[in-house]
Structure formats: C-alpha cells, structure tokens
Scaffold this active site. Structure first.
Site, short mmCIF file in Angstrom:
data_model
loop_
_atom_site.label_atom_id
_atom_site.label_comp_id
_atom_site.label_asym_id
_atom_site.label_seq_id
_atom_site.Cartn_x
_atom_site.Cartn_y
_atom_site.Cartn_z
N ASN A 42 4.68 2.53 -5.43
CA ASN A 42 5.08 3.94 -5.56
C ASN A 42 5.45 4.49 -4.19
OD1 ASN A 42 2.27 3.77 -5.01
ND2 ASN A 42 1.90 5.82 -5.77
N GLU A 44 6.15 8.12 -2.47
CA GLU A 44 6.06 9.58 -2.67
C GLU A 44 6.94 10.31 -1.67
OE1 GLU A 44 1.86 10.55 -2.87
OE2 GLU A 44 1.75 9.63 -4.87
N CYS A 53 7.94 5.76 -9.05
CA CYS A 53 6.80 4.93 -9.45
C CYS A 53 7.01 3.47 -9.04
CB CYS A 53 6.63 4.95 -10.96
SG CYS A 53 6.08 6.52 -11.62
N GLU A 55 6.63 0.78 -10.80
CA GLU A 55 7.34 -0.01 -11.81
C GLU A 55 8.85 0.16 -11.64
OE1 GLU A 55 4.86 2.12 -12.17
OE2 GLU A 55 3.71 1.78 -13.99
N CYS A 90 3.81 5.24 -16.79
CA CYS A 90 4.17 6.59 -17.26
C CYS A 90 5.33 6.50 -18.25
CB CYS A 90 4.53 7.49 -16.08
SG CYS A 90 6.21 7.24 -15.46
N CYS A 93 8.79 5.41 -16.83
CA CYS A 93 8.87 3.96 -16.57
C CYS A 93 9.00 3.18 -17.88
CB CYS A 93 7.66 3.49 -15.77
SG CYS A 93 7.68 4.09 -14.07
N1 THU Z 1 2.66 6.29 -10.49
C1 THU Z 1 3.23 5.05 -10.56
O1 THU Z 1 3.60 4.46 -9.54
N2 THU Z 1 3.36 4.48 -11.78
C2 THU Z 1 3.01 5.06 -12.96
O2 THU Z 1 3.30 4.52 -14.01
C3 THU Z 1 2.25 6.32 -12.94
C4 THU Z 1 2.22 7.04 -11.64
C5 THU Z 1 2.52 6.93 -9.17
C6 THU Z 1 3.39 8.14 -8.95
C7 THU Z 1 2.59 8.88 -7.91
O3 THU Z 1 2.96 8.40 -6.62
C8 THU Z 1 1.16 8.51 -8.16
O4 THU Z 1 1.20 7.35 -8.99
C9 THU Z 1 0.34 9.59 -8.85
O5 THU Z 1 0.97 10.04 -9.98
#
Ligand code: THU
Length: 135
Positions: A42, A44, A53, A55, A90, A93
């Site tokens: 991920n 940010e 994300c 994925e 999520c 994804c």
């Molecule tokens: N996140 C992912 O990388 N994958 C997911 O399927 C759910 C959320 C990340 C996004 C963000 O950087 C952190 O997790 C918190 O939501």
C-alpha cells in the site's frame, strides 16, 4: 510456485509498505498463470484519497508489464511487525480482480504468518460481480 512461497513473498512485500498516516501495512504477492510473481504494497498520500492498496499496486505493476492472466494472490495486512489478523481485500480491489481474473478459480489467500492463512475464491468474495462478460 508453491503456496508457502507466495505467502512468504506477501509478507516480504509488506515490509515495503508506505503507510505513514494509517500505519496499517499491507503486502501482496500476485501469481500469474505463467508462474511469475508481482509484489505490491500500500502506498499512502498526504491528501489521503490518492492512496493505493497493496493488491492494486501488484495488479497494476503486472498489467503494465503485459500480464493478463492470474492464478492467485496472497495478502498480508495489519499494524506492527507481524499481522495479528486476516486482512481481506477492499471492495475496490475485488472489482479490479474481477476485471482480470476468473471468479470461480482465482484464489485469494489472506495471511497471518507463513503457517496461518485463509483462502477464498473471487466468486466467494464478490458474489454476482459485474465484469466484462456483463457488457
Ligand atoms: N489497504 C490495502 O492495501 N488493501 C486493502 O485491501 C485494504 C486497505 C490499505 C489502504 C491504506 O493504506 C491502509 O490499508 C488502511 O486502510
């Protein structure tokens, strides 16, 4: 490529997580039908919504290299050094998976450690999904 190695690569990718805001670190390892693995984390952003994300990072790396057929993805997410719970992808994804994967056979492996993991097919995670076949 055995499952254990894919899991190890997801945990490894998690170390690259750029998550200074949520501190929630996610790593993914995406296996192509040809046997190659693309890792993702991920990423940010100070403006929050541009966050990507793990994925989708893995999928976009792979698709941008010409890959179109995928077998499985391992995902490891959580706070701290090691995940303490299972992180499922999520909705956004899941929809990206729907674009490139066969719902009945694409396997999602969510990982707590090298020996603790759970699995589901894309169809189980996204029942009645909307994809290219609906257009
Ligand atoms: N996140 C992912 O990388 N994958 C997911 O399927 C759910 C959320 C990340 C996004 C963000 O950087 C952190 O997790 C918190 O939501």
């Amino acid at each position: 490529m055995d499952k254990k190695e894919l899991i190890r690569l997801a945990l490894e990718a998690r170390q690259m997580s750029y998550s200074p805001y949520s501190k929630y670190k996610v790593g993914a390892a995406l296996l192509t039908k040809g046997g190659k693995v693309y890792q993702g984390c991920n990423i940010e952003n100070a403006a929050y919504t541009p966050t990507n994300c793990a994925e989708r990072t893995a999928f976009f790396k792979a698709v941008s290299e010409g890959e179109r057929e995928f077998e499985a993805i391992a995902i490891a997410g959580g706070y701290g050094e090691e995940p303490v719970d299972y992180a499922w992808p999520c909705g956004v994804c899941r929809q990206v998976m729907m674009e490139f994967c066969e719902p009945k056979s694409f396997l999602v492996i969510t990982v707590k450690s090298e020996t603790e993991y759970q699995e589901a097919t894309l169809e189980e995670m996204l029942p009645c999904g909307f994809g290219a076949n609906n257009l």
